[in-house]
Design an enzyme around this catalytic site. Sequence first.
Site, PDB file in Angstrom:
ATOM      1  N   GLY A   1     111.986  53.470   8.029  1.00  0.00           N
ATOM      2  CA  GLY A   1     111.034  54.544   8.270  1.00  0.00           C
ATOM      3  C   GLY A   1     111.122  55.671   7.249  1.00  0.00           C
ATOM      4  O   GLY A   1     111.821  55.581   6.235  1.00  0.00           O
TER       5      GLY A   1
ATOM      6  N   ASP B   1     110.938  38.869   8.609  1.00  0.00           N
ATOM      7  CA  ASP B   1     111.784  40.060   8.564  1.00  0.00           C
ATOM      8  C   ASP B   1     112.364  40.305   9.963  1.00  0.00           C
ATOM      9  O   ASP B   1     111.640  40.263  10.964  1.00  0.00           O
ATOM     10  CB  ASP B   1     110.898  41.245   8.119  1.00  0.00           C
ATOM     11  CG  ASP B   1     111.696  42.492   7.763  1.00  0.00           C
ATOM     12  OD1 ASP B   1     112.882  42.368   7.449  1.00  0.00           O
ATOM     13  OD2 ASP B   1     111.092  43.585   7.767  1.00  0.00           O
TER      14      ASP B   1
HETATM   15  P1  13P Z   1     111.596  51.051   4.793  1.00  0.00           P
HETATM   16  O1  13P Z   1     111.192  51.588   6.125  1.00  0.00           O
HETATM   17  O2  13P Z   1     112.568  51.963   4.103  1.00  0.00           O
HETATM   18  O3  13P Z   1     110.453  50.731   3.926  1.00  0.00           O
HETATM   19  O4  13P Z   1     112.410  49.698   5.046  1.00  0.00           O
HETATM   20  C1  13P Z   1     111.747  48.505   5.350  1.00  0.00           C
HETATM   21  C2  13P Z   1     112.656  47.423   5.789  1.00  0.00           C
HETATM   22  O5  13P Z   1     113.871  47.486   5.673  1.00  0.00           O
HETATM   23  C3  13P Z   1     112.041  46.248   6.396  1.00  0.00           C
HETATM   24  O6  13P Z   1     112.962  45.328   6.881  1.00  0.00           O
HETATM   25  O1  G3H Z   2     111.799  46.383   9.614  1.00  0.00           O
HETATM   26  C1  G3H Z   2     110.981  47.255   9.560  1.00  0.00           C
HETATM   27  C2  G3H Z   2     109.685  47.077   8.893  1.00  0.00           C
HETATM   28  O2  G3H Z   2     109.291  48.302   8.346  1.00  0.00           O
HETATM   29  C3  G3H Z   2     108.645  46.484   9.814  1.00  0.00           C
HETATM   30  O3  G3H Z   2     108.314  47.356  10.818  1.00  0.00           O
HETATM   31  O4  G3H Z   2     108.282  46.295  13.064  1.00  0.00           O
HETATM   32  O5  G3H Z   2     106.812  48.221  12.514  1.00  0.00           O
HETATM   33  O6  G3H Z   2     106.357  45.950  11.569  1.00  0.00           O
HETATM   34  P1  G3H Z   2     107.393  46.926  12.071  1.00  0.00           P
HETATM   35 ZN    ZN Z   3     114.774  46.079   7.660  1.00  0.00          ZN
END
Ligand code: 13P
Ligand code: G3H
Ligand code: ZN
Length: 338
Positions: A193, A83
């Site tokens: 978030g 991600d």
């Molecule tokens: P949320 O914070 O809405 O769950 O989004 C997560 C996200 O986009 C991770 O890449």
């Molecule tokens: O992209 C956002 C996800 O909620 C992951 O968040 O970087 O705190 O693991 P993080």
């Molecule tokens: Zn994201």
Amino acid sequence: MALIPMRVMLDHAAENGYGVGAFNVNNMEQIQSIMTAAKETNSPVIVQASRGARSYSDDAYLRHLMLAAAELNPNIPIAMHQDHGNSPETCFSAIDQGFTSVMMDGSLQEDGKTPSTYEQNVDVTKKVVEKAHALGVTVEAEIGCLGGIEDGHGAGLTGDEALAHLTDPDEAERFADETKCDALAVAIGTSHGAYKFTKKPGGDVLKMDLIEEIHRRLPNTHLVMHGSSSVPEELVAIINKYGGEMPETYGVPVEAIQRGIQHGVRKINVDTDNRLAITGAIRKVFMESPDKFDPRAYLKPARAAMVEVVKARMIAFGQAGQADKVPNVTLEEMAKRY
Ligand code: 13P
Ligand code: G3H
Ligand code: ZN
């Protein structure tokens, strides 16, 4: 079935008109929750790890936990996804660790904060596509910047500035053509978030019509919605009932996501809702049973609470019931198709 390329799953989702939730993980309990939900609903799954998650859990733990998930669930197609990769190097190291899909988020510079130029974005994305596709690994890219101020993934844009960074459909069309990415994350007013909107979002702030326009231009590119937690009132209420202090807040309604799925959205990122479920369950045990100190006493209910959220999303997105229908394509076979 071992881990499969995410592209295979998204192609199947497009052919059959459903979306696939991509759930973030940092530890064993979250992986177990997703796999339990997948097994109980017969769903294909995308498990994703941010850079922060990889450093928290250590790549080696994460790799072996995912191998365990695949071993214990041979009938569930699983894609393991990086991600918000901030650089080609991050994506390449994920591929080395066995991830079957990576996001090169070139909408921001390597610091994960500063919006990049279109040319910079194309440049880093193409680098990743070239290497990833040779190995059958899927690439998600991003055009436009998400709003929000909560974490390292977002330019911290609000108000007019955020509106200026929404995805431009012309640019999206050019970008997909130039980079040959498999999936494209678009900025339509969501942010990461819990604090996305101060009231139930309407079309003025959550621009689902923009998704429809982008899909009309790019009918063959899988669209990705980030920041798609719904921030259910009842989960916030549990946290607050047991000592939390979260102000009133609104997320992305599940019905809006379902509208997106009708218009090309194939991957839906959800992290916050699971964090809320876990935290509420743990707070409840801490408040109600202050004598308990065995971590299993609160991690088990935390896991169970996350299973319920993930199952609900799997059903709402339409991936439930599809696991045994997704073709088993290896990375090697996928590489030959590109
Ligand atoms: P949320 O914070 O809405 O769950 O989004 C997560 C996200 O986009 C991770 O890449
Ligand atoms: O992209 C956002 C996800 O909620 C992951 O968040 O970087 O705190 O693991 P993080
Ligand atoms: Zn994201």
